[in-house]
Every structure is written in C-alpha cells, then in structure tokens.
Design a protein around this motif. Structure first.
Motif, PDB file in Angstrom:
ATOM      1  N   SER A  97     -58.825  30.013  -2.988  1.00 21.86           N
ATOM      2  CA  SER A  97     -58.912  29.169  -1.802  1.00 21.86           C
ATOM      3  C   SER A  97     -58.840  27.682  -2.149  1.00 21.86           C
ATOM      4  O   SER A  97     -58.603  26.853  -1.275  1.00 21.86           O
ATOM      5  N   ILE A  98     -59.027  27.345  -3.411  1.00 18.58           N
ATOM      6  CA  ILE A  98     -58.878  25.959  -3.868  1.00 18.58           C
ATOM      7  C   ILE A  98     -57.879  25.971  -5.019  1.00 18.58           C
ATOM      8  O   ILE A  98     -58.042  26.700  -5.992  1.00 18.58           O
ATOM      9  N   ARG A  99     -56.842  25.162  -4.861  1.00 21.67           N
ATOM     10  CA  ARG A  99     -55.788  25.106  -5.872  1.00 21.67           C
ATOM     11  C   ARG A  99     -55.581  23.661  -6.309  1.00 21.67           C
ATOM     12  O   ARG A  99     -55.599  22.750  -5.498  1.00 21.67           O
ATOM     13  N   GLY A 100     -55.409  23.473  -7.603  1.00 25.68           N
ATOM     14  CA  GLY A 100     -55.068  22.169  -8.152  1.00 25.68           C
ATOM     15  C   GLY A 100     -53.580  22.111  -8.412  1.00 25.68           C
ATOM     16  O   GLY A 100     -52.941  23.141  -8.638  1.00 25.68           O
ATOM     17  N   TYR A 101     -53.007  20.922  -8.351  1.00 28.81           N
ATOM     18  CA  TYR A 101     -51.579  20.791  -8.604  1.00 28.81           C
ATOM     19  C   TYR A 101     -51.252  19.427  -9.203  1.00 28.81           C
ATOM     20  O   TYR A 101     -52.019  18.480  -9.106  1.00 28.81           O
ATOM     21  N   VAL A 136     -55.628  18.294  -5.089  1.00 31.77           N
ATOM     22  CA  VAL A 136     -56.363  19.527  -4.806  1.00 31.77           C
ATOM     23  C   VAL A 136     -56.039  19.936  -3.380  1.00 31.77           C
ATOM     24  O   VAL A 136     -56.014  19.097  -2.476  1.00 31.77           O
ATOM     25  N   GLU A 137     -55.791  21.232  -3.188  1.00 32.88           N
ATOM     26  CA  GLU A 137     -55.514  21.771  -1.854  1.00 32.88           C
ATOM     27  C   GLU A 137     -56.518  22.876  -1.557  1.00 32.88           C
ATOM     28  O   GLU A 137     -56.770  23.732  -2.401  1.00 32.88           O
ATOM     29  N   VAL A 138     -57.093  22.831  -0.354  1.00 34.22           N
ATOM     30  CA  VAL A 138     -58.104  23.798   0.068  1.00 34.22           C
ATOM     31  C   VAL A 138     -57.539  24.636   1.206  1.00 34.22           C
ATOM     32  O   VAL A 138     -57.066  24.090   2.203  1.00 34.22           O
ATOM     33  N   PRO A 144     -54.583  29.360   9.133  1.00 37.03           N
ATOM     34  CA  PRO A 144     -53.207  29.141   8.671  1.00 37.03           C
ATOM     35  C   PRO A 144     -52.937  27.717   8.194  1.00 37.03           C
ATOM     36  O   PRO A 144     -51.800  27.317   8.072  1.00 37.03           O
ATOM     37  N   TYR A 145     -53.967  26.940   7.949  1.00 36.36           N
ATOM     38  CA  TYR A 145     -53.760  25.562   7.529  1.00 36.36           C
ATOM     39  C   TYR A 145     -54.488  25.304   6.225  1.00 36.36           C
ATOM     40  O   TYR A 145     -55.335  26.073   5.787  1.00 36.36           O
ATOM     41  N   SER A 146     -54.140  24.186   5.604  1.00 34.29           N
ATOM     42  CA  SER A 146     -54.789  23.765   4.374  1.00 34.29           C
ATOM     43  C   SER A 146     -54.992  22.257   4.413  1.00 34.29           C
ATOM     44  O   SER A 146     -54.275  21.534   5.111  1.00 34.29           O
ATOM     45  N   PHE A 147     -55.978  21.793   3.659  1.00 34.53           N
ATOM     46  CA  PHE A 147     -56.271  20.372   3.516  1.00 34.53           C
ATOM     47  C   PHE A 147     -55.927  19.969   2.092  1.00 34.53           C
ATOM     48  O   PHE A 147     -56.083  20.764   1.166  1.00 34.53           O
ATOM     49  N   PHE A 148     -55.498  18.730   1.907  1.00 33.52           N
ATOM     50  CA  PHE A 148     -55.203  18.289   0.542  1.00 33.52           C
ATOM     51  C   PHE A 148     -55.631  16.845   0.329  1.00 33.52           C
ATOM     52  O   PHE A 148     -55.731  16.053   1.267  1.00 33.52           O
ATOM     53  N   LEU A 149     -55.898  16.531  -0.921  1.00 29.50           N
ATOM     54  CA  LEU A 149     -56.268  15.198  -1.380  1.00 29.50           C
ATOM     55  C   LEU A 149     -55.526  14.984  -2.688  1.00 29.50           C
ATOM     56  O   LEU A 149     -55.591  15.832  -3.585  1.00 29.50           O
ATOM     57  N   GLU A 150     -54.801  13.866  -2.793  1.00 29.75           N
ATOM     58  CA  GLU A 150     -53.982  13.653  -3.985  1.00 29.75           C
ATOM     59  C   GLU A 150     -53.903  12.176  -4.348  1.00 29.75           C
ATOM     60  O   GLU A 150     -54.155  11.310  -3.523  1.00 29.75           O
ATOM     61  N   THR A 151     -53.550  11.936  -5.600  1.00 32.57           N
ATOM     62  CA  THR A 151     -53.344  10.581  -6.075  1.00 32.57           C
ATOM     63  C   THR A 151     -52.229  10.588  -7.117  1.00 32.57           C
ATOM     64  O   THR A 151     -51.955  11.618  -7.736  1.00 32.57           O
ATOM     65  N   LEU A 170     -54.384  11.838   1.775  1.00 24.30           N
ATOM     66  CA  LEU A 170     -55.037  13.074   2.176  1.00 24.30           C
ATOM     67  C   LEU A 170     -54.329  13.562   3.421  1.00 24.30           C
ATOM     68  O   LEU A 170     -53.676  12.798   4.121  1.00 24.30           O
ATOM     69  N   GLY A 171     -54.431  14.853   3.661  1.00 26.24           N
ATOM     70  CA  GLY A 171     -53.708  15.374   4.810  1.00 26.24           C
ATOM     71  C   GLY A 171     -54.029  16.806   5.124  1.00 26.24           C
ATOM     72  O   GLY A 171     -54.921  17.431   4.512  1.00 26.24           O
ATOM     73  N   ILE A 172     -53.273  17.318   6.060  1.00 23.99           N
ATOM     74  CA  ILE A 172     -53.419  18.694   6.527  1.00 23.99           C
ATOM     75  C   ILE A 172     -52.019  19.275   6.695  1.00 23.99           C
ATOM     76  O   ILE A 172     -51.094  18.569   7.082  1.00 23.99           O
ATOM     77  N   ARG A 173     -51.882  20.561   6.344  1.00 28.73           N
ATOM     78  CA  ARG A 173     -50.615  21.257   6.499  1.00 28.73           C
ATOM     79  C   ARG A 173     -50.840  22.596   7.189  1.00 28.73           C
ATOM     80  O   ARG A 173     -51.829  23.271   6.927  1.00 28.73           O
ATOM     81  N   TYR A 174     -49.909  22.962   8.055  1.00 31.51           N
ATOM     82  CA  TYR A 174     -49.887  24.280   8.682  1.00 31.51           C
ATOM     83  C   TYR A 174     -48.997  25.166   7.841  1.00 31.51           C
ATOM     84  O   TYR A 174     -47.836  24.830   7.578  1.00 31.51           O
ATOM     85  N   ASN A 175     -49.508  26.304   7.375  1.00 30.50           N
ATOM     86  CA  ASN A 175     -48.770  27.214   6.488  1.00 30.50           C
ATOM     87  C   ASN A 175     -48.201  28.372   7.300  1.00 30.50           C
ATOM     88  O   ASN A 175     -48.920  29.049   8.009  1.00 30.50           O
ATOM     89  N   PHE A 176     -46.897  28.592   7.148  1.00 28.56           N
ATOM     90  CA  PHE A 176     -46.280  29.734   7.843  1.00 28.56           C
ATOM     91  C   PHE A 176     -45.292  30.430   6.952  1.00 28.56           C
ATOM     92  O   PHE A 176     -44.967  29.996   5.904  1.00 28.56           O
TER      93      PHE A 176
END
Length: 176
Positions: A97-101, A136-138, A144-151, A170-176
């Motif tokens: 449920s938490i992924r780093g990238y 990091v994406e949660v 069906p959505y995820s939150f992310f924080l990046e630099t 930072l943001g939010i994405r809808y996953n489909f």
C-alpha cells in the motif's frame, strides 16, 4: 469563480470519501493533479511490477516565486512546463500500500524572460533540461486513488547550462 471552485472541491471531497469497492492498483493508468513545481495534470502509466512512466503538464515557476534571477536578467511570470520521467518503484510495506519510487527524465519550460538588455521588455524563453525525482505513493485500501509526495532536481541544459531548480510536489491520482 469562487462558487465554481467551492462546488468542484465539494464534488471531489464526496468522490474521495464515498464508498468504492475498486482496489487501488499500480499495473495500470492513473490520472491526477500535482501541486508543486511544476504544478498541473499528472498522468502515470505503470509497467509490470516495478516500472512506470510519469508525465506532468502544467505551470512552472509559481511555487518558489514567479520572480527569479536568470542569466543576465530575471523571470517575472509563471510559464508552461512539460516534464516526463521513467520510474522504478518498489513496495515499502508487505501489503504494497506504500511504494517508493525514483526516476530520471527531462523537462521543457517556457516563461517570460526579462533580460537587462531589453530595458523592461521581455522575450519568451524556451528551456530544456534533465531532471531526477524520488517519492512515495500511498494506495488506500479499497480505494481507486493514490496520494504521492515527491522531490527532485531540474538541471537546465539550454538556455542557461547548469541552472538548478528544486522540483517538488504532492498530489492525488485516480487509478484505473
């Protein structure tokens, strides 16, 4: 204008809080919004279990101030930005449920550039550079959505080689 923003915010909040049985997944497409540098529409395509391509289209120069020293003058506006990264991502928890990238790519920007030689007039500056990002994406359970924080960091190659700018968001994405 304020009423339409309020209405859009309420609709978005209702959509986010409402029940949804779809499971957030990362082997698909996702579309959302990114607030930061650059800000705008974010599209991500996941490949397999640990790769993705991330595209941001929006504005550049607003988060850290729209007036910055640049070459022999300065920027005094917010411009258009297109940014793309090839990403590697990995689960940070056993539930995934938490992924780093992290990833690398490029960025194209356009802004009004006020050179000292132009005596208060401006020219449109198109710039090109490389960028790197980590985040990091949660994925909330059963949503069906995820939150992310990046630099990350942008390094300009054309017009001002080695001009550096911090890219974070930072943001939010809808996953489909």
């Amino acid at each position: 204008m304020k009423k339409s923003i309020l209405l859009l915010s309420l609709v978005l909040l209702g959509w986010l809080c409402g029940p949804n049985q779809a499971q957030a997944q990362y082997n698909n497409w996702s579309v959302g919004f990114r607030l930061g540098e650059p800000s705008g529409v974010n599209i991500r395509k996941y490949f397999g279990s640990n790769h993705a391509f991330d595209l941001n289209v929006g504005t550049y120069g607003g988060l850290y101030g729209n007036r910055r020293k640049y070459r022999d003058g300065d920027y005094r506006s917010v411009g258009l930005s297109v940014q793309g990264h090839y990403l590697w991502h990995k689960a940070l928890t056993s539930s995934e449920s938490i992924r780093g990238y992290y990833g690398f790519g490029g960025q194209i920007n356009t802004r009004r550039y006020y050179a000292n030689r132009l005596n208060g007039q401006y020219e449109n500056a198109l710039t090109l550079g490389g960028s790197g990002i980590a985040g990091v994406e949660v994925f909330p359970a059963s949503k069906p959505y995820s939150f992310f924080l990046e630099t990350g960091l942008y390094v300009e190659l054309l017009q001002a080689p080695f001009f550096l700018n911090l890219n974070s968001g930072l943001g939010i994405r809808y996953n489909f």
